[in-house]
Motif scaffolding. Structure first.
Motif, short mmCIF file in Angstrom:
data_model
loop_
_atom_site.label_atom_id
_atom_site.label_comp_id
_atom_site.label_asym_id
_atom_site.label_seq_id
_atom_site.Cartn_x
_atom_site.Cartn_y
_atom_site.Cartn_z
N PHE A 125 0.78 -1.26 0.01
CA PHE A 125 -0.03 -0.01 -0.06
C PHE A 125 1.00 1.38 0.08
CE2 PHE A 125 -2.06 -3.32 2.49
CZ PHE A 125 -3.26 -3.63 1.54
N PHE A 126 2.21 1.07 0.19
CA PHE A 126 3.21 2.17 0.23
C PHE A 126 4.51 1.96 -0.87
CE2 PHE A 126 3.47 -0.46 4.05
CZ PHE A 126 4.79 -0.36 4.18
N PRO A 127 5.11 2.80 -1.04
CA PRO A 127 6.28 2.55 -1.65
C PRO A 127 7.55 2.45 -0.57
CG PRO A 127 5.91 4.92 -2.07
CD PRO A 127 4.68 4.27 -1.29
N VAL A 128 8.51 1.92 -0.80
CA VAL A 128 9.80 1.73 0.27
C VAL A 128 10.25 2.98 0.57
CG1 VAL A 128 12.07 0.82 0.50
CG2 VAL A 128 10.34 -0.56 -0.72
N THR A 129 10.34 4.07 -0.23
CA THR A 129 10.61 5.46 -0.04
C THR A 129 9.71 6.06 0.82
OG1 THR A 129 9.42 6.10 -1.86
CG2 THR A 129 11.74 5.52 -2.26
N ALA A 130 8.80 5.62 1.27
CA ALA A 130 7.78 6.14 2.13
C ALA A 130 8.44 5.86 3.54
CB ALA A 130 6.35 5.83 2.15
N ILE A 131 9.17 4.85 3.74
CA ILE A 131 9.79 4.58 5.17
C ILE A 131 10.87 5.55 5.41
CG2 ILE A 131 10.64 2.68 6.53
CD1 ILE A 131 7.73 2.20 5.86
N PRO A 132 11.20 6.07 6.70
CA PRO A 132 12.32 6.95 6.85
C PRO A 132 13.57 6.23 6.72
CG PRO A 132 10.63 7.23 8.57
CD PRO A 132 10.39 5.96 7.68
N GLU A 133 14.27 6.99 6.00
CA GLU A 133 15.76 6.12 5.38
C GLU A 133 16.36 5.32 6.60
OE1 GLU A 133 19.48 7.06 2.42
OE2 GLU A 133 18.22 8.83 3.06
N GLY A 134 16.51 6.07 7.68
CA GLY A 134 17.10 5.22 9.00
C GLY A 134 16.58 3.85 9.16
N TYR A 135 15.12 3.50 8.89
CA TYR A 135 14.62 2.53 9.01
C TYR A 135 14.05 1.52 7.79
CZ TYR A 135 13.66 4.86 13.49
OH TYR A 135 13.78 5.35 14.62
N ARG A 136 14.57 1.90 6.69
CA ARG A 136 14.20 1.48 5.32
C ARG A 136 14.77 0.04 5.17
NH1 ARG A 136 15.05 5.53 0.65
NH2 ARG A 136 13.82 6.70 2.16
N HIS A 137 16.13 -0.03 5.71
CA HIS A 137 16.80 -1.55 5.80
C HIS A 137 15.94 -2.74 6.30
CE1 HIS A 137 18.30 0.06 9.44
NE2 HIS A 137 18.40 -1.19 9.55
N LEU A 138 15.20 -2.04 7.42
CA LEU A 138 14.52 -2.95 8.24
C LEU A 138 13.34 -3.82 7.33
CD1 LEU A 138 14.05 -1.38 11.62
CD2 LEU A 138 15.59 -2.96 11.13
N LEU A 139 12.84 -3.07 6.62
CA LEU A 139 11.77 -3.63 5.68
C LEU A 139 12.30 -4.81 4.69
CD1 LEU A 139 8.76 -2.74 5.06
CD2 LEU A 139 9.35 -1.61 3.09
N TYR A 140 13.44 -4.70 4.49
CA TYR A 140 14.17 -5.94 3.79
C TYR A 140 14.19 -7.24 4.36
CZ TYR A 140 14.54 -2.75 -0.10
OH TYR A 140 13.95 -1.94 -1.25
N PHE A 141 13.97 -7.14 5.62
CA PHE A 141 13.90 -8.36 6.39
C PHE A 141 12.70 -9.08 6.02
CE2 PHE A 141 17.09 -6.06 9.17
CZ PHE A 141 18.11 -7.48 9.21
N ASN A 142 11.97 -8.47 5.41
CA ASN A 142 10.52 -9.10 5.33
C ASN A 142 10.85 -9.82 3.79
OD1 ASN A 142 7.99 -9.83 4.00
ND2 ASN A 142 6.89 -8.01 4.62
N PRO A 143 10.70 -11.18 3.52
CA PRO A 143 10.76 -11.80 2.46
C PRO A 143 10.24 -11.39 1.34
CG PRO A 143 9.80 -13.09 3.74
CD PRO A 143 10.05 -11.98 4.80
N LEU A 144 9.06 -10.60 1.36
CA LEU A 144 8.13 -10.36 0.33
C LEU A 144 8.64 -9.01 -0.28
CD1 LEU A 144 4.80 -11.21 1.87
CD2 LEU A 144 6.21 -12.62 0.40
N THR A 145 9.44 -8.20 0.66
CA THR A 145 9.63 -7.08 0.02
C THR A 145 10.37 -6.62 -1.24
OG1 THR A 145 9.52 -5.93 2.35
CG2 THR A 145 10.95 -4.64 0.57
#
Length: 272
Positions: free
Chosen positions: A202-222
């Motif tokens: 529902f949102f682009p990866v760029t919507a996440i603050p850059e400092g936390y963006r890398h955490l989203l990639y722990f999700n195997p679907l990202t």
């Protein structure tokens, strides 16, 4: 006591050896879902369209969400959202059903000749059928609303195949764990809901603050969602380095899941 081969070669050979049984079972799985309904298989078209309409209305009208701040197009938001849902729905169907596959078929366990290892693959084929229908709907909408799809759409199998191997590995592992730990199905249900909102659907990866963006990639679907979206909608080539990693991880997870299933299946009959 009978032993079951758990080699990578057997993983592929076993599925090929039982291909006819897999085909018949998958066909019955798909048709059985709509048996007795007035519209039958047409529901496989209407379901994704209905969910797309609901999500698009809620996020683009109620929450005024836009994928690109410079572009106010609801068409873009709908198609980008739908591309993410294609990946998630395929994963969610297999992930949620896997823990009950062996548990829900105790008669198969008692039949020594029945290849239990094909059960997750049958569900995967059923989910893949519905994903293919949804993809066809997506492509039709793109042609009608925007124009001819990008040639990068042909990269899609390169991204999807290792993802399917990853899903198969998880399904084999969960199918086994579901026999011994009855709480697994409850856990997968909760995790599916969490992943829905922690994936860039529902949102682009760029919507996440850059400092936390890398955490989203722990999700195997990202990564899979981002790559599928890139080749389908944005017309960009996939990240080949990332795709190579997908293939390595997908093959490893598939084999580990299969090996776990084969090593533990001799205990199924005792539990059931």
């Amino acid at each position: 006591m009978r032993t079951y081969p758990a080699t990578p070669v057997e993983m592929i050979a076993g599925l090929w050896r039982h291909k006819e049984l897999i085909y018949v079972s998958a066909k019955r799985e798909v048709l059985g879902r709509y048996r007795g309904s007035l519209l039958g298989l047409l529901w496989s078209f209407f379901n994704p369209l209905f969910m797309l309409a609901v999500y698009t209305f809620v996020f683009s009208e109620v929450f005024k969400a836009r994928w690109n701040a410079a572009n106010d197009s609801k068409v873009e938001f709908a198609l980008v959202l739908f591309a993410g849902l294609l990946v998630f729905n395929l994963f969610a169907e297999c992930f949620n059903r896997a823990p009950g596959l062996v548990l829900g078929n105790p008669n198969y366990v008692k039949k020594v000749v029945f290849p239990l290892e094909i059960l997750p693959f049958v569900v995967l084929l059923s989910a893949l059928y519905h994903a293919a229908i949804s993809l066809g709907v997506w492509l039709a909408a793109y042609v009608l609303l925007i124009g001819m799809p990008h040639a990068t759409v042909f990269y899609l199998p390169l991204i999807v195949i290792p993802f399917l191997m990853f899903v198969m590995g998880l399904s084999w592992a969960l199918a086994s764990l579901g026999v011994f730990l009855r709480d697994v199905s409850q856990i997968t249900s909760v995790l599916t809901s969490v992943l829905l909102f922690l994936s860039p659907i529902f949102f682009p990866v760029t919507a996440i603050p850059e400092g936390y963006r890398h955490l989203l990639y722990f999700n195997p679907l990202t990564g899979v969602i981002e790559q599928v979206r890139a080749v389908l909608y944005w017309g960009a080539a996939p990240d080949f380095q990332l795709v190579t990693i997908y293939w390595i991880v997908g093959i490893c997870i598939a084999w580990i899941g299969f090996a776990w299933f084969q090593k533990t299946r001799k205990g199924f009959a005792d539990v059931l």
